[in-house]
Write an enzyme that holds these catalytic residues in place. Structure first.
Site, PDB file in Angstrom:
ATOM      1  N   CYS A  65      69.774 -73.001 127.590  1.00  0.00           N
ATOM      2  CA  CYS A  65      71.119 -73.315 128.107  1.00  0.00           C
ATOM      3  C   CYS A  65      72.027 -73.391 126.886  1.00  0.00           C
ATOM      4  O   CYS A  65      71.722 -72.790 125.848  1.00  0.00           O
ATOM      5  CB  CYS A  65      71.127 -74.566 128.977  1.00  0.00           C
ATOM      6  SG  CYS A  65      70.708 -76.124 128.158  1.00  0.00           S
ATOM      7  N   HIS A  98      50.605 -79.629 118.247  1.00  0.00           N
ATOM      8  CA  HIS A  98      50.369 -81.069 118.430  1.00  0.00           C
ATOM      9  C   HIS A  98      50.652 -81.580 119.844  1.00  0.00           C
ATOM     10  O   HIS A  98      49.958 -82.470 120.321  1.00  0.00           O
ATOM     11  CB  HIS A  98      51.230 -81.871 117.447  1.00  0.00           C
ATOM     12  CG  HIS A  98      50.789 -81.714 116.029  1.00  0.00           C
ATOM     13  ND1 HIS A  98      51.329 -82.441 114.998  1.00  0.00           N
ATOM     14  CD2 HIS A  98      49.856 -80.905 115.467  1.00  0.00           C
ATOM     15  CE1 HIS A  98      50.752 -82.098 113.857  1.00  0.00           C
ATOM     16  NE2 HIS A  98      49.857 -81.160 114.116  1.00  0.00           N
ATOM     17  N   HIS A 133      45.151 -85.214 119.314  1.00  0.00           N
ATOM     18  CA  HIS A 133      46.342 -84.972 120.141  1.00  0.00           C
ATOM     19  C   HIS A 133      46.031 -85.076 121.635  1.00  0.00           C
ATOM     20  O   HIS A 133      46.925 -85.355 122.433  1.00  0.00           O
ATOM     21  CB  HIS A 133      46.954 -83.612 119.800  1.00  0.00           C
ATOM     22  CG  HIS A 133      47.295 -83.473 118.347  1.00  0.00           C
ATOM     23  ND1 HIS A 133      48.248 -84.261 117.743  1.00  0.00           N
ATOM     24  CD2 HIS A 133      46.767 -82.682 117.386  1.00  0.00           C
ATOM     25  CE1 HIS A 133      48.317 -83.940 116.456  1.00  0.00           C
ATOM     26  NE2 HIS A 133      47.418 -82.993 116.212  1.00  0.00           N
TER      27      HIS A 133
HETATM   28  C1  RB5 Z   1      77.087 -75.829 130.012  1.00  0.00           C
HETATM   29  O1  RB5 Z   1      78.409 -75.853 129.623  1.00  0.00           O
HETATM   30  C2  RB5 Z   1      76.250 -76.744 129.097  1.00  0.00           C
HETATM   31  O2  RB5 Z   1      76.566 -78.074 129.365  1.00  0.00           O
HETATM   32  C3  RB5 Z   1      74.773 -76.475 129.299  1.00  0.00           C
HETATM   33  O3  RB5 Z   1      74.514 -75.142 129.072  1.00  0.00           O
HETATM   34  C4  RB5 Z   1      73.849 -77.243 128.375  1.00  0.00           C
HETATM   35  O4  RB5 Z   1      74.241 -77.147 127.048  1.00  0.00           O
HETATM   36  C5  RB5 Z   1      73.524 -78.622 128.776  1.00  0.00           C
HETATM   37  O5  RB5 Z   1      72.659 -79.294 128.203  1.00  0.00           O
END
Ligand code: RB5
Length: 150
Positions: A65, A98, A133
């Site tokens: 993300c 780990h 681990h």
């Molecule tokens: C999206 O704008 C952003 O908040 C998402 O991609 C991410 O970074 C969230 O953790």
């Protein structure tokens, strides 16, 4: 090896690059992310990949993300998931060696393609070391079990 990949709107271009990179290395990649750059929620992609990994439909997962954080937190809510956010390859190798991380995550707003490739090479090139681990991972599973009924 079968790999599920998930991404939100912030990581469409890096996801496409990573799919191609992993396929060229011979991995079977199942794309569970979005190809749309319209704002959406990373939670659904973290959940989808988390469930695919936890149910052994795939061997492991890659999540991207903006930062790698929201999508990995979402995946980590699925019992059995150990998703680790990494911004460089040393940590990426160690989370496999780990922590036996079954999902590697990173941020499209944090790393470029070259670093993403280095992170993937380090993670996929590493092996879980077991031994001491195993005890820590059993401890993590015990925490999970404590709250499963909520
Ligand atoms: C999206 O704008 C952003 O908040 C998402 O991609 C991410 O970074 C969230 O953790």
């Amino acid at each position: 090896m079968k790999v599920a990949i998930g991404n939100d709107h912030a990581a469409v271009e890096l996801k496409k690059d990573v799919v191609e990179y992993l396929e060229n290395k011979g991995y079977e990649v199942i794309d569970m992310g979005t190809d749309s750059t319209g704002a959406d929620s990373y939670t659904e992609y973290g959940l989808a990949v988390g469930e695919a990994v936890a149910s052994s439909k795939v061997d492991c997962g890659v999540l991207i993300c903006g930062t790698g954080v929201g999508i990995s937190i979402s995946a980590n809510k699925v019992p059995g998931i150990r998703a680790a956010v990494c911004s460089e390859p040393v940590t990426a190798a160690l989370v496999k060696r780990h922590n036996n991380a079954n999902i590697i995550a990173f941020g499209a707003r944090i790393v470029g393609t070259e670093t993403a490739h280095a992170i993937l090479d380090a993670y996929f090139g590493a092996e879980y070391e077991g031994g001491r681990h195993d005890e820590r991972i059993a401890d993590i599973k015990a925490i999970e079990a404590k709250y499963l009924h909520f």
